[in-house]
Design an enzyme around this catalytic site. Structure first.
Site, PDB file in Angstrom:
ATOM      1  N   GLY A  52      -6.025  -5.711  13.978  1.00  0.00           N
ATOM      2  CA  GLY A  52      -5.549  -6.373  13.044  1.00  0.00           C
ATOM      3  C   GLY A  52      -6.651  -6.591  11.876  1.00  0.00           C
ATOM      4  O   GLY A  52      -5.835  -7.039  10.527  1.00  0.00           O
ATOM      5  N   GLY A  53      -7.595  -6.173  11.728  1.00  0.00           N
ATOM      6  CA  GLY A  53      -8.467  -6.162  10.462  1.00  0.00           C
ATOM      7  C   GLY A  53      -8.065  -4.990   9.752  1.00  0.00           C
ATOM      8  O   GLY A  53      -8.966  -3.524  10.292  1.00  0.00           O
ATOM      9  N   ASP A  54      -7.629  -4.876   8.837  1.00  0.00           N
ATOM     10  CA  ASP A  54      -7.093  -3.575   7.797  1.00  0.00           C
ATOM     11  C   ASP A  54      -7.099  -3.853   6.480  1.00  0.00           C
ATOM     12  O   ASP A  54      -6.327  -2.949   5.966  1.00  0.00           O
ATOM     13  CB  ASP A  54      -5.902  -3.148   8.684  1.00  0.00           C
ATOM     14  CG  ASP A  54      -4.723  -4.441   8.441  1.00  0.00           C
ATOM     15  OD1 ASP A  54      -5.041  -5.244   7.817  1.00  0.00           O
ATOM     16  OD2 ASP A  54      -3.593  -3.962   9.038  1.00  0.00           O
ATOM     17  N   GLU A  91       0.846  -1.324  -0.129  1.00  0.00           N
ATOM     18  CA  GLU A  91       0.022   0.041  -0.011  1.00  0.00           C
ATOM     19  C   GLU A  91       0.841   1.247  -0.097  1.00  0.00           C
ATOM     20  O   GLU A  91       2.077   1.315   0.600  1.00  0.00           O
ATOM     21  CB  GLU A  91      -0.944   0.135   1.141  1.00  0.00           C
ATOM     22  CG  GLU A  91      -2.011  -1.059   1.277  1.00  0.00           C
ATOM     23  CD  GLU A  91      -2.512  -1.440   2.752  1.00  0.00           C
ATOM     24  OE1 GLU A  91      -3.718  -1.793   2.754  1.00  0.00           O
ATOM     25  OE2 GLU A  91      -1.823  -1.281   3.676  1.00  0.00           O
TER      26      GLU A  91
HETATM   27  P1  NAD Z   1       2.732 -10.721  13.579  1.00  0.00           P
HETATM   28  O1  NAD Z   1       2.661 -11.622  12.406  1.00  0.00           O
HETATM   29  O2  NAD Z   1       3.772 -10.544  13.904  1.00  0.00           O
HETATM   30  O3  NAD Z   1       1.915 -11.105  14.650  1.00  0.00           O
HETATM   31  C1  NAD Z   1       0.503 -11.616  14.374  1.00  0.00           C
HETATM   32  C2  NAD Z   1       0.069 -12.624  15.646  1.00  0.00           C
HETATM   33  O4  NAD Z   1      -1.115 -13.166  15.456  1.00  0.00           O
HETATM   34  C3  NAD Z   1       1.034 -14.014  15.538  1.00  0.00           C
HETATM   35  O5  NAD Z   1       1.829 -14.094  16.578  1.00  0.00           O
HETATM   36  C4  NAD Z   1      -0.087 -14.962  15.176  1.00  0.00           C
HETATM   37  O6  NAD Z   1       0.226 -16.242  15.851  1.00  0.00           O
HETATM   38  C5  NAD Z   1      -1.220 -14.460  15.943  1.00  0.00           C
HETATM   39  N1  NAD Z   1      -2.487 -14.849  15.474  1.00  0.00           N
HETATM   40  C6  NAD Z   1      -2.940 -15.380  14.150  1.00  0.00           C
HETATM   41  N2  NAD Z   1      -4.182 -15.810  14.291  1.00  0.00           N
HETATM   42  C7  NAD Z   1      -4.638 -15.644  15.742  1.00  0.00           C
HETATM   43  C8  NAD Z   1      -5.687 -15.785  16.328  1.00  0.00           C
HETATM   44  N3  NAD Z   1      -6.900 -16.597  15.698  1.00  0.00           N
HETATM   45  N4  NAD Z   1      -5.839 -15.977  17.634  1.00  0.00           N
HETATM   46  C9  NAD Z   1      -4.778 -15.503  18.269  1.00  0.00           C
HETATM   47  N5  NAD Z   1      -3.779 -15.106  17.685  1.00  0.00           N
HETATM   48  C10 NAD Z   1      -3.561 -15.212  16.189  1.00  0.00           C
HETATM   49  O7  NAD Z   1       1.912  -9.363  12.899  1.00  0.00           O
HETATM   50  P2  NAD Z   1       2.013  -7.821  13.423  1.00  0.00           P
HETATM   51  O8  NAD Z   1       3.106  -7.216  12.922  1.00  0.00           O
HETATM   52  O9  NAD Z   1       2.004  -7.991  15.018  1.00  0.00           O
HETATM   53  O10 NAD Z   1       0.509  -7.303  12.940  1.00  0.00           O
HETATM   54  C11 NAD Z   1      -0.470  -7.736  13.438  1.00  0.00           C
HETATM   55  C12 NAD Z   1      -1.796  -7.271  12.821  1.00  0.00           C
HETATM   56  O11 NAD Z   1      -1.985  -5.763  13.027  1.00  0.00           O
HETATM   57  C13 NAD Z   1      -1.722  -7.557  11.143  1.00  0.00           C
HETATM   58  O12 NAD Z   1      -2.939  -8.035  10.709  1.00  0.00           O
HETATM   59  C14 NAD Z   1      -1.314  -6.148  10.643  1.00  0.00           C
HETATM   60  O13 NAD Z   1      -1.945  -6.225   9.260  1.00  0.00           O
HETATM   61  C15 NAD Z   1      -2.156  -5.304  11.495  1.00  0.00           C
HETATM   62  N6  NAD Z   1      -1.687  -3.850  11.577  1.00  0.00           N
HETATM   63  C16 NAD Z   1      -2.697  -3.080  11.747  1.00  0.00           C
HETATM   64  C17 NAD Z   1      -2.169  -1.462  11.711  1.00  0.00           C
HETATM   65  C18 NAD Z   1      -3.084  -0.391  11.892  1.00  0.00           C
HETATM   66  O14 NAD Z   1      -2.797   0.404  11.766  1.00  0.00           O
HETATM   67  N7  NAD Z   1      -4.299  -0.706  12.001  1.00  0.00           N
HETATM   68  C19 NAD Z   1      -0.598  -1.142  11.879  1.00  0.00           C
HETATM   69  C20 NAD Z   1       0.152  -2.297  11.875  1.00  0.00           C
HETATM   70  C21 NAD Z   1      -0.228  -3.609  11.661  1.00  0.00           C
END
Ligand code: NAD
Length: 348
Positions: free
Chosen positions: A233-235, A64
């Site tokens: 996480g929903g993005d 993005e």
């Molecule tokens: P990451 O991959 O480092 O960590 C994600 C974690 O979620 C992993 O440890 C995984 O095992 C766990 N997981 C997956 N499915 C699961 C479930 N059903 N129940 C419990 N745990 C579960 O990723 P990250 O860098 O920490 O990012 C996390 C999320 O945040 C991503 O989806 C990312 O796109 C989103 N994000 C959003 C923003 C925002 O501004 N809203 C900014 C950054 C990241």
């Protein structure tokens, strides 16, 4: 005090410099200062050029571009989201960004933004929670204990005083890593065996999982009256974390509605389902949480102005810290129109 270089040399903040900057200021101070910049920019929301981010989707993830401008400065971030990357030793989310002068079009900063995104996302979540979470909240469930999780926990401790954490991840190694990294930071931490167990007694629930599907991290029965949900996480289209019944019971706050309707939890709702804009609450135009019984939901997707605030903050630190390198990024012939001559002189 470091003198910034002539315009043609662009300050570059590498991952190493960013880590030094965060560590020299302290994570807590960085988050506090950054939150002020983010609030400041939300308060002047109307001056910004705003557009939903430009997304290139693939089966594995998304790349993005996130541009915005306040008329004086222009910023953009390049960011990806690839939930399966962790399996091959890569980050789910990586980013870098640029800040430029609108007047000349010249970049004044190129920065790593993987660490900066985690900090700005956490600071934004905590700013939203300041207005939306129940008063005096101390316990937060954090579901998803990956790269973003410690930053979220520290922002909520620093800005709201959250000092009890209930962690859950489908991979217990991630929860153990999170608990270990937060040791000595003043948290009482419980690692839980399920999301149901994690939300038990929590006043704030942060969902920050990564999975490219409509997941159901929280079901309706898991969310009681008075809870604040920080859904991070929903993005992305087709990538959500909450059961839609929760959304129907919640007062929903979003960053930029046209982007969140595409990417946020609310993609599950009718396109005209009422949502409230966070900037109006921060600017004092509308109340945040209205009653102790409301379920408030910050449907975070991450918006360009937050990255702009973060780049602005980092740029403001350059002079005093000197934590940057000079990047030979822009061609600078002695005579501006003699670009080819510069090439010939280099050959000679
Ligand atoms: P990451 O991959 O480092 O960590 C994600 C974690 O979620 C992993 O440890 C995984 O095992 C766990 N997981 C997956 N499915 C699961 C479930 N059903 N129940 C419990 N745990 C579960 O990723 P990250 O860098 O920490 O990012 C996390 C999320 O945040 C991503 O989806 C990312 O796109 C989103 N994000 C959003 C923003 C925002 O501004 N809203 C900014 C950054 C990241």
């Amino acid at each position: 005090m470091t003198k910034l270089s002539p315009l043609a040399v662009v300050p570059f903040v590498s991952v190493d410099s960013m880590m030094k900057l965060v560590l020299s200021l302290g994570v807590e101070r960085f988050l506090t200062d950054l939150a002020l910049y983010i609030e400041e920019d939300f308060k002047r929301w109307e001056v910004f050029d705003k557009t939903p981010r430009v997304a290139a989707h693939s089966h594995e993830g998304v790349i993005e571009l996130m541009p915005t401008s306040d008329g004086h400065l222009y910023g953009f971030k390049y960011v990806n989201g690839h939930p399966k990357n962790a399996r091959t030793g890569r980050q789910t989310v990586t980013a870098f960004g640029v800040l430029s002068e609108v007047g000349s079009g010249y970049p004044i900063l190129l920065s790593e933004m993987t660490i900066l995104t985690a900090l700005r996302t956490a600071a934004t979540s905590a700013v939203a929670a300041k207005y939306l979470a129940p008063r005096g909240a101390r316990t937060m469930a954090v579901i998803g204990n990956g790269a973003q999780s410690e930053f979220q926990a520290l922002a909520f401790k620093t800005l709201l005083g959250i000092d009890r954490l209930r962690l859950f991840d489908i991979d217990p190694v991630a929860s153990e890593k999170c608990a270990r990294n937060l040791k000595g930071k003043g948290f009482d931490i419980t690692i839980c065996r399920s999301a149901e167990e994690a939300v038990d007694g929590a006043e704030i629930i942060t969902t920050v999982t990564a999975d490219k599907q409509n997941a159901t991290i929280l079901t309706d029965n898991m969310v009681g009256a008075g809870i604040h949900i920080n859904a991070v996480g929903g993005d992305c289209p087709g990538k959500t974390e909450l059961h839609s019944d929760i959304l129907l019971r919640s007062e929903i706050f979003v960053e930029f509605p046209p982007q969140t309707r595409i990417e946020g939890e609310i993609q599950q709702l009718a396109p005209d389902h009422p949502v409230r804009e966070l900037w109006k609450v921060i600017a004092g135009q509308e109340p945040g949480r209205r009653t102790a019984h409301d379920i408030t939901l910050f449907d975070s997707v991450g918006f360009a102005t937050e990255d702009f605030s973060a780049l602005r903050y980092v740029h403001d630190q350059l002079r005093t810290t000197g934590l940057y390198e000079e990047l030979d990024l822009l061609a600078d012939p002695d005579e501006p129109r003699d670009l080819y001559g510069m090439l010939l002189r280099a050959a000679g």
